[in-house]
Design an enzyme around this catalytic site. Structure first.
Site, short mmCIF file in Angstrom:
data_model
loop_
_atom_site.label_atom_id
_atom_site.label_comp_id
_atom_site.label_asym_id
_atom_site.label_seq_id
_atom_site.Cartn_x
_atom_site.Cartn_y
_atom_site.Cartn_z
N HIS A 73 0.84 -1.15 0.11
CA HIS A 73 -0.02 -0.29 -0.53
C HIS A 73 0.93 1.02 0.09
O HIS A 73 0.39 2.33 0.27
CB HIS A 73 -0.95 -0.06 1.24
CG HIS A 73 -2.07 -0.81 1.06
ND1 HIS A 73 -2.64 -1.22 0.34
CD2 HIS A 73 -1.88 -2.21 2.25
CE1 HIS A 73 -3.58 -1.90 0.53
NE2 HIS A 73 -3.23 -2.96 1.46
N GLY A 128 -1.77 2.08 4.96
CA GLY A 128 -2.33 0.51 5.07
C GLY A 128 -0.81 -0.60 5.95
O GLY A 128 -0.78 -1.39 5.61
N HIS A 159 -6.89 -6.83 -0.33
CA HIS A 159 -6.65 -5.86 0.00
C HIS A 159 -6.00 -5.40 -1.77
O HIS A 159 -5.31 -6.06 -2.39
CB HIS A 159 -6.44 -5.45 0.54
CG HIS A 159 -6.61 -4.86 2.45
ND1 HIS A 159 -5.66 -5.86 2.98
CD2 HIS A 159 -7.84 -4.91 3.06
CE1 HIS A 159 -6.73 -6.17 3.77
NE2 HIS A 159 -7.91 -5.48 3.71
ZN LIG Z 1 -4.23 -6.96 2.96
#
Ligand SMILES: [Zn+2]
Length: 369
Positions: A128, A136, A165
């Site tokens: 991230h 993140g 994610h």
């Molecule tokens: Zn994740």
């Protein structure tokens, strides 16, 4: 001469990883389980070095790297502008932490550059982090830095992200590139972090078509995921024909993760990856998310065994964290009693959009080159 499978590990990295509150002692739990199964006998274990300032700068802005380097609790700087708040609070000696994490993934890809066929770094995979910003739980993007390093030897890099994610930081870094194809499979619905990664996001300029997003809804289950993953990844591999691959294997994709939402078991992910193990290109396997430490250890241990082609017993061997595996003390994780919210029709439609884009943008470039 390097053995063909390299495993990155040192006590220094374990103690640095403990600074990440959200994962506590996950790194140690994972390493102990892998070791207790005897899997390190099949790997060459290498200790990473911290990376340099210039290594961090190969992706991150000078302002951001300087901020990390100069951080002290006494200084009055607004760290919020660099994302250093909420889930990415700064801490003492953060620069030691970020150079150790990025250094560990650079050690993995350096081994690949030097001829290893597989490199494993379960402490890497912080997908991230952006150029000038933490996000993140990712303070620096070790993946982007490592892909830049790989590009000194390999022209075409495939990045494959299985974390639940969206792999937004890596995608943004290579949005305009036709030499780095990024593929992210992720849960995608309102309110689910980070909220990006629609199937229609395919990159820009020369990189149009080289960004692939394969979203799914919550409680995705085995059959739906394995078929979805396989058809997209094999089409991308055949079309793009990469020379090297980097895989982010975030364990929050496994059922029971406190930040996740799937109904997948380690066996499902490994089944999905089966074809990847037969590819004749070097692969770097990285960690990432994974906020149920025991399930993360079970997943990455089984994945390590599969990568090595070793069968391991279901009973957890004696190790320093043995009691945490009760009451059953086996590798098994159990499915949740949830209804898969994915409609087969939607997943098929996404897969066909992705394959059309591959044909339209990626194939044409190769033909006309
Ligand atoms: Zn994740």
């Amino acid at each position: 001469m390097l053995k063909s499978v390299v495993y990155v590990h040192s006590e220094a990295i374990l103690s640095q990883m403990r600074k990440l509150d959200i994962i506590e002692n996950r790194s140690q739990i994972v390493h102990e389980l892998i070791k207790s199964y005897g899997l390190l006998n099949y790997c060459q274990v290498i200790a990473p070095q911290k990376c340099s300032y210039e290594d961090l700068r190969s992706f991150h802005s000078a302002d951001y790297v300087d901020c990390l380097k100069q951080y002290t609790t006494s200084q009055e700087i607004s760290y919020e502008q660099f994302g250093l708040e909420y889930d990415c609070l700064p801490f003492e000696e953060i620069y030691d932490f970020v150079t150790t994490v990025a250094g560990s993934t650079l050690a993995a890809v350096d081994a690949i550059i030097n001829g290893a066929s597989i490199a494993i770094n379960w402490n890497g995979g912080w997908h991230h982090a952006q150029r000038d910003k933490a996000a993140g739980f990712s303070y620096v993007n070790d993946i982007v830095i490592a892909i830049h390093r790989l590009r000194t030897k390999f022209q075409k890099v495939l990045y494959l992200d299985l974390d639940i994610h969206h792999g937004d930081g890596v995608e943004h870094a290579f949005n305009f590139s036709k030499y780095v194809m990024t593929i992210s499979f992720h849960q995608y619905e309102p309110g689910f972090y980070p909220g990006t990664g629609a199937v229609s996001d395919i990159g820009f300029g020369n990189g149009r078509g080289y960004t692939i997003n394969a979203p799914y809804s919550r409680y995705i289950s085995s059959a739906a995921f394995v078929a979805y993953f396989r058809q997209i990844v094999s089409a991308a591999f055949e079309t793009f024909q990469p020379q090297v691959c980097v895989m982010q294997c975030g364990a929050d994709v496994i059922v029971g993760d406190r930040l996740g939402g799937s109904n997948l078991l380690p066996e499902d992910c490994i089944e999905a990856m089966k074809e990847i193990f037969t590819w004749n290109i070097p692969i770097t396997f990285l960690g990432g998310g994974g906020y149920n430490n025991i399930n993360t250890a079970k997943y990455w241990t089984q994945l390590t065994a599969s990568i090595l082609g070793v069968t391991i017993p279901r009973d957890i061997p004696e190790n320093n964290f043995f009691l945490l595996y009760g009451p059953d003390y086996v590798l098994d994780i159990y499915r949740a009693n949830t209804q898969d919210e994915n409609l087969q029709h939607d997943l098929l439609k996404n897969a066909s959009i992705i394959k059309e884009n591959l044909n339209r943008y990626v194939l044409n470039v190769l033909i006309t080159r």
